[in-house]
Design a protein around this motif. Structure first.
Motif, PDB file in Angstrom:
ATOM      1  N   ALA A  60      21.507 -34.518 -17.228  1.00  0.00           N
ATOM      2  CA  ALA A  60      22.569 -35.601 -16.732  1.00  0.00           C
ATOM      3  C   ALA A  60      21.812 -36.747 -16.595  1.00  0.00           C
ATOM      4  CB  ALA A  60      23.761 -35.222 -15.661  1.00  0.00           C
ATOM      5  N   ARG A  61      20.943 -36.748 -15.637  1.00  0.00           N
ATOM      6  CA  ARG A  61      20.082 -37.997 -15.499  1.00  0.00           C
ATOM      7  C   ARG A  61      19.226 -38.549 -16.477  1.00  0.00           C
ATOM      8  NH1 ARG A  61      15.570 -37.121 -10.799  1.00  0.00           N
ATOM      9  NH2 ARG A  61      14.462 -36.016 -12.368  1.00  0.00           N
ATOM     10  N   LEU A  62      18.824 -37.605 -17.482  1.00  0.00           N
ATOM     11  CA  LEU A  62      18.299 -38.034 -18.785  1.00  0.00           C
ATOM     12  C   LEU A  62      19.108 -39.017 -19.462  1.00  0.00           C
ATOM     13  CD1 LEU A  62      15.489 -38.264 -20.196  1.00  0.00           C
ATOM     14  CD2 LEU A  62      16.206 -36.262 -21.233  1.00  0.00           C
ATOM     15  N   ILE A 155      16.076 -44.540 -12.674  1.00  0.00           N
ATOM     16  CA  ILE A 155      15.987 -44.056 -13.741  1.00  0.00           C
ATOM     17  C   ILE A 155      14.364 -43.419 -13.942  1.00  0.00           C
ATOM     18  CG2 ILE A 155      16.195 -44.620 -16.341  1.00  0.00           C
ATOM     19  CD1 ILE A 155      18.793 -44.599 -15.048  1.00  0.00           C
ATOM     20  N   LYS A 156      14.327 -42.200 -14.713  1.00  0.00           N
ATOM     21  CA  LYS A 156      12.986 -41.843 -14.637  1.00  0.00           C
ATOM     22  C   LYS A 156      12.353 -42.287 -15.903  1.00  0.00           C
ATOM     23  CE  LYS A 156      10.628 -37.264 -13.881  1.00  0.00           C
ATOM     24  NZ  LYS A 156       9.929 -37.657 -12.459  1.00  0.00           N
ATOM     25  N   ALA A 157      11.877 -43.470 -15.903  1.00  0.00           N
ATOM     26  CA  ALA A 157      11.366 -44.014 -16.997  1.00  0.00           C
ATOM     27  C   ALA A 157       9.897 -44.054 -16.930  1.00  0.00           C
ATOM     28  CB  ALA A 157      11.727 -45.744 -17.156  1.00  0.00           C
ATOM     29  N   ASN A 160       7.915 -46.690 -15.056  1.00  0.00           N
ATOM     30  CA  ASN A 160       7.946 -46.706 -13.619  1.00  0.00           C
ATOM     31  C   ASN A 160       6.818 -46.211 -12.942  1.00  0.00           C
ATOM     32  OD1 ASN A 160      10.688 -47.536 -13.987  1.00  0.00           O
ATOM     33  ND2 ASN A 160      11.290 -45.916 -12.919  1.00  0.00           N
ATOM     34  N   TYR A 161       6.197 -45.294 -13.760  1.00  0.00           N
ATOM     35  CA  TYR A 161       5.001 -44.581 -13.215  1.00  0.00           C
ATOM     36  C   TYR A 161       3.602 -45.313 -13.097  1.00  0.00           C
ATOM     37  CZ  TYR A 161       8.006 -40.828 -12.570  1.00  0.00           C
ATOM     38  OH  TYR A 161       9.127 -40.286 -12.091  1.00  0.00           O
ATOM     39  N   HIS A 162       3.569 -46.500 -13.688  1.00  0.00           N
ATOM     40  CA  HIS A 162       2.439 -47.521 -13.709  1.00  0.00           C
ATOM     41  C   HIS A 162       2.219 -48.014 -12.227  1.00  0.00           C
ATOM     42  CE1 HIS A 162      -0.546 -50.535 -14.339  1.00  0.00           C
ATOM     43  NE2 HIS A 162       0.063 -51.362 -14.001  1.00  0.00           N
ATOM     44  N   SER A 189      10.649 -45.770   1.457  1.00  0.00           N
ATOM     45  CA  SER A 189      11.400 -45.252  -0.141  1.00  0.00           C
ATOM     46  C   SER A 189      10.953 -43.781  -0.218  1.00  0.00           C
ATOM     47  CB  SER A 189      10.677 -46.462  -0.899  1.00  0.00           C
ATOM     48  OG  SER A 189      11.446 -46.134  -2.354  1.00  0.00           O
ATOM     49  N   GLU A 190       9.804 -43.579  -0.911  1.00  0.00           N
ATOM     50  CA  GLU A 190       9.301 -42.470  -1.367  1.00  0.00           C
ATOM     51  C   GLU A 190       7.996 -42.150  -1.547  1.00  0.00           C
ATOM     52  OE1 GLU A 190      11.719 -41.428  -5.060  1.00  0.00           O
ATOM     53  OE2 GLU A 190      10.510 -42.887  -6.077  1.00  0.00           O
ATOM     54  N   THR A 191       7.237 -41.246  -2.090  1.00  0.00           N
ATOM     55  CA  THR A 191       5.904 -41.131  -2.487  1.00  0.00           C
ATOM     56  C   THR A 191       5.811 -41.326  -4.048  1.00  0.00           C
ATOM     57  OG1 THR A 191       5.751 -38.816  -3.110  1.00  0.00           O
ATOM     58  CG2 THR A 191       5.847 -39.029  -0.812  1.00  0.00           C
ATOM     59  N   ALA A 192       4.886 -41.384  -4.649  1.00  0.00           N
ATOM     60  CA  ALA A 192       4.681 -41.801  -6.105  1.00  0.00           C
ATOM     61  C   ALA A 192       5.216 -40.916  -6.994  1.00  0.00           C
ATOM     62  CB  ALA A 192       3.075 -41.995  -6.352  1.00  0.00           C
ATOM     63  N   ALA A 193       5.704 -39.789  -6.499  1.00  0.00           N
ATOM     64  CA  ALA A 193       6.009 -38.681  -7.383  1.00  0.00           C
ATOM     65  C   ALA A 193       6.937 -37.565  -6.605  1.00  0.00           C
ATOM     66  CB  ALA A 193       5.085 -37.955  -8.223  1.00  0.00           C
ATOM     67  N   ALA A 194       7.425 -38.049  -5.705  1.00  0.00           N
ATOM     68  CA  ALA A 194       8.438 -37.087  -4.760  1.00  0.00           C
ATOM     69  C   ALA A 194       9.245 -37.939  -3.980  1.00  0.00           C
ATOM     70  CB  ALA A 194       7.683 -36.069  -4.041  1.00  0.00           C
ATOM     71  N   GLU A 215      16.714 -41.129  -8.043  1.00  0.00           N
ATOM     72  CA  GLU A 215      17.849 -40.086  -7.597  1.00  0.00           C
ATOM     73  C   GLU A 215      17.491 -38.751  -7.724  1.00  0.00           C
ATOM     74  OE1 GLU A 215      21.613 -41.451  -8.760  1.00  0.00           O
ATOM     75  OE2 GLU A 215      21.458 -43.229  -7.304  1.00  0.00           O
ATOM     76  N   SER A 216      16.873 -38.168  -6.919  1.00  0.00           N
ATOM     77  CA  SER A 216      15.801 -36.824  -7.151  1.00  0.00           C
ATOM     78  C   SER A 216      16.958 -35.540  -7.097  1.00  0.00           C
ATOM     79  CB  SER A 216      14.919 -36.746  -6.021  1.00  0.00           C
ATOM     80  OG  SER A 216      14.483 -35.440  -5.894  1.00  0.00           O
ATOM     81  N   VAL A 217      16.530 -34.903  -8.110  1.00  0.00           N
ATOM     82  CA  VAL A 217      17.443 -33.325  -8.108  1.00  0.00           C
ATOM     83  C   VAL A 217      17.012 -32.727  -7.049  1.00  0.00           C
ATOM     84  CG1 VAL A 217      17.763 -31.207  -9.308  1.00  0.00           C
ATOM     85  CG2 VAL A 217      17.596 -33.540 -10.549  1.00  0.00           C
ATOM     86  N   THR A 218      15.813 -32.450  -6.574  1.00  0.00           N
ATOM     87  CA  THR A 218      15.352 -31.665  -5.448  1.00  0.00           C
ATOM     88  C   THR A 218      15.760 -32.577  -4.181  1.00  0.00           C
ATOM     89  OG1 THR A 218      13.173 -31.509  -6.768  1.00  0.00           O
ATOM     90  CG2 THR A 218      13.165 -30.590  -4.737  1.00  0.00           C
ATOM     91  N   ARG A 219      15.803 -33.437  -3.827  1.00  0.00           N
ATOM     92  CA  ARG A 219      16.351 -34.216  -2.501  1.00  0.00           C
ATOM     93  C   ARG A 219      17.944 -33.786  -2.467  1.00  0.00           C
ATOM     94  NH1 ARG A 219      19.613 -38.423  -2.185  1.00  0.00           N
ATOM     95  NH2 ARG A 219      19.413 -39.981  -0.319  1.00  0.00           N
ATOM     96  N   GLY A 253      10.145 -32.557  -4.572  1.00  0.00           N
ATOM     97  CA  GLY A 253      10.475 -33.139  -5.907  1.00  0.00           C
ATOM     98  C   GLY A 253      10.145 -31.899  -6.947  1.00  0.00           C
ATOM     99  N   THR A 254      10.545 -31.995  -8.259  1.00  0.00           N
ATOM    100  CA  THR A 254      10.402 -30.747  -8.976  1.00  0.00           C
ATOM    101  C   THR A 254       8.903 -30.410  -9.071  1.00  0.00           C
ATOM    102  OG1 THR A 254      12.328 -31.489 -10.154  1.00  0.00           O
ATOM    103  CG2 THR A 254      10.844 -29.909 -11.204  1.00  0.00           C
ATOM    104  N   GLY A 255       8.096 -31.273  -9.337  1.00  0.00           N
ATOM    105  CA  GLY A 255       6.512 -31.030  -9.548  1.00  0.00           C
ATOM    106  C   GLY A 255       6.097 -30.529  -8.259  1.00  0.00           C
TER     107      GLY A 255
HETATM  108  C1  PLP Z   1       9.130 -41.133  -8.400  1.00  0.00           C
HETATM  109  C2  PLP Z   1       9.677 -39.908  -8.146  1.00  0.00           C
HETATM  110  N1  PLP Z   1      10.491 -39.723  -6.999  1.00  0.00           N
HETATM  111  C3  PLP Z   1      11.116 -38.524  -6.852  1.00  0.00           C
HETATM  112  C4  PLP Z   1      10.943 -37.351  -7.761  1.00  0.00           C
HETATM  113  C5  PLP Z   1      11.604 -36.213  -7.521  1.00  0.00           C
HETATM  114  O1  PLP Z   1      12.528 -36.197  -8.257  1.00  0.00           O
HETATM  115  P1  PLP Z   1      13.147 -34.733  -8.867  1.00  0.00           P
HETATM  116  O2  PLP Z   1      13.519 -33.616  -7.493  1.00  0.00           O
HETATM  117  O3  PLP Z   1      14.221 -34.916  -9.665  1.00  0.00           O
HETATM  118  O4  PLP Z   1      12.033 -34.158  -9.484  1.00  0.00           O
HETATM  119  C6  PLP Z   1       9.997 -37.508  -8.807  1.00  0.00           C
HETATM  120  C7  PLP Z   1       9.774 -36.291  -9.736  1.00  0.00           C
HETATM  121  O5  PLP Z   1       9.447 -35.411  -9.340  1.00  0.00           O
HETATM  122  C8  PLP Z   1       9.243 -38.715  -8.966  1.00  0.00           C
HETATM  123  O6  PLP Z   1       8.467 -38.685 -10.007  1.00  0.00           O
END
Ligand code: PLP
Length: 304
Positions: A60-62, A155-157, A160-162, A189-194, A215-219, A253-255
């Motif tokens: 759905a997020r994709l 949006i998980k673009a 953004n990861y730059h 806000s958040e970390t770079a990947a969670a 908008e994190s699924v894990t959150r 986060g998922t990862g």
């Molecule tokens: C920038 C960022 N924030 C938050 C998350 C957590 O998102 P999700 O729980 O949907 O994986 C991620 C990915 O894991 C992420 O890359």
């Protein structure tokens, strides 16, 4: 992690892993016109069966991402769901998988090119971070989180990861495990990947959706689990200084899964050890992703 990925799904077809290719001048690469999901499939220790965690929410997020990117004829949700399951089945993994599902503009063109799009889905082994037990040394980055009116934070673009990457490289150069990013107005806000959670006086707090977070699924999972464990939860704006006075801080986060942050800017969080609420929620998360509890069966899509 004994298994290796030998097969990948590209545009619905299973091909050898190393053969997945796009042109070097494709708009997906040249202008970062791509969206993706990081998804995990977990093995149940008793049944030895894999299930994908919260697959529908990731799909759905994709969809939201593809809409935002104005992609021409994006792949359907059914095709992408099938791709995720096929990418796992084709590799017959005997352990957990990390799945990267990516949709990008395959064509050459310019900044306003919107298609044709292509997609790829890879199921790969991924080690779990040992910091899940020992804890993470974080810093508050001097880089701020991308703002909603400059880049699509929710949006998980891939582009953004730059921003997350330069903050991470800076944090590592300065001797920390990872950065915490603030919004442009100085809120957490958040970390770079969670995403981030704080625990203060027994209350589990996470920055609001308008804090330029993904908008994190894990959150969402953690908010539900915390409430089910009788913990008071608050989604609210959080100050930087709250990171220093919190009893516990953790990321999710998922990862990264769910991991304690045990220091921020070299100040210990609480007593500098993973906190009890964090570890309780980590355990609850582990049960729900692996299906060692019957709760939330709808969150687990069986692979077989
Ligand atoms: C920038 C960022 N924030 C938050 C998350 C957590 O998102 P999700 O729980 O949907 O994986 C991620 C990915 O894991 C992420 O890359």
């Amino acid at each position: 992690m004994a298994w290796t990925a030998h097969t990948i799904i590209q545009n619905g077809k299973a091909i050898p892993f190393e053969d997945a290719k796009v042109h070097a001048l494709s708009v997906g690469l040249a202008y970062g016109a791509a969206v993706f999901e990081g998804i995990r499939a977990y093995m149940n220790p008793s049944t030895k069966r894999l299930s994908v965690f919260r697959l529908e929410e990731h799909l759905a997020r994709l969809d939201q991402g593809m809409k935002f990117m104005r992609f021409d004829s994006p792949p359907s949700r059914d095709a992408l769901r099938q791709g995720v399951l096929d990418s796992i089945r084709a590799n017959a993994p005997d352990d957990d998988c990390y799945i990267r599902l990516q949709v990008h503009i395959e064509a050459r063109g310019n900044q306003s090119t919107t298609g044709p799009v292509g997609w790829v889905c890879a199921a790969i082994p991924r080690e779990r971070s040992t910091k899940r037990e020992s804890g993470i040394a974080a810093c508050v980055s001097s880089w701020t989180r991308i703002a909603d009116n400059t880049m699509p934070a929710r949006i998980k673009a891939t582009a953004n990861y730059h921003a997350g990457r330069i903050a991470t490289l800076q944090a590592r150069a300065d001797g920390y495990d990872m950065p915490i990013l603030l919004t442009r107005d100085g809120k957490v806000s958040e970390t770079a990947a969670a995403c981030l959670f704080l625990v203060r006086d027994g209350v589990v707090i996470t920055p609001t959706r308008d804090s330029d977070i993904l908008e994190s699924v894990t959150r969402d999972t953690v908010l539900a689990l915390a409430a089910e464990h009788g913990l008071p939860v608050q989604e609210r704006r959080a100050d930087r200084t709250e990171l220093y006075v919190s009893d516990e801080v953790f990321l999710c986060g998922t990862g990264q899964e769910l991991a304690p942050i045990t220091s921020v800017d070299r100040l210990p969080v609480g007593d500098g050890k993973p906190g009890p609420i964090t570890m309780r929620l980590q355990q609850a998360y582990e049960s729900v992703v692996r299906g060692t509890t019957d709760a939330h069966a709808a969150w687990r899509t069986p692979v077989a």
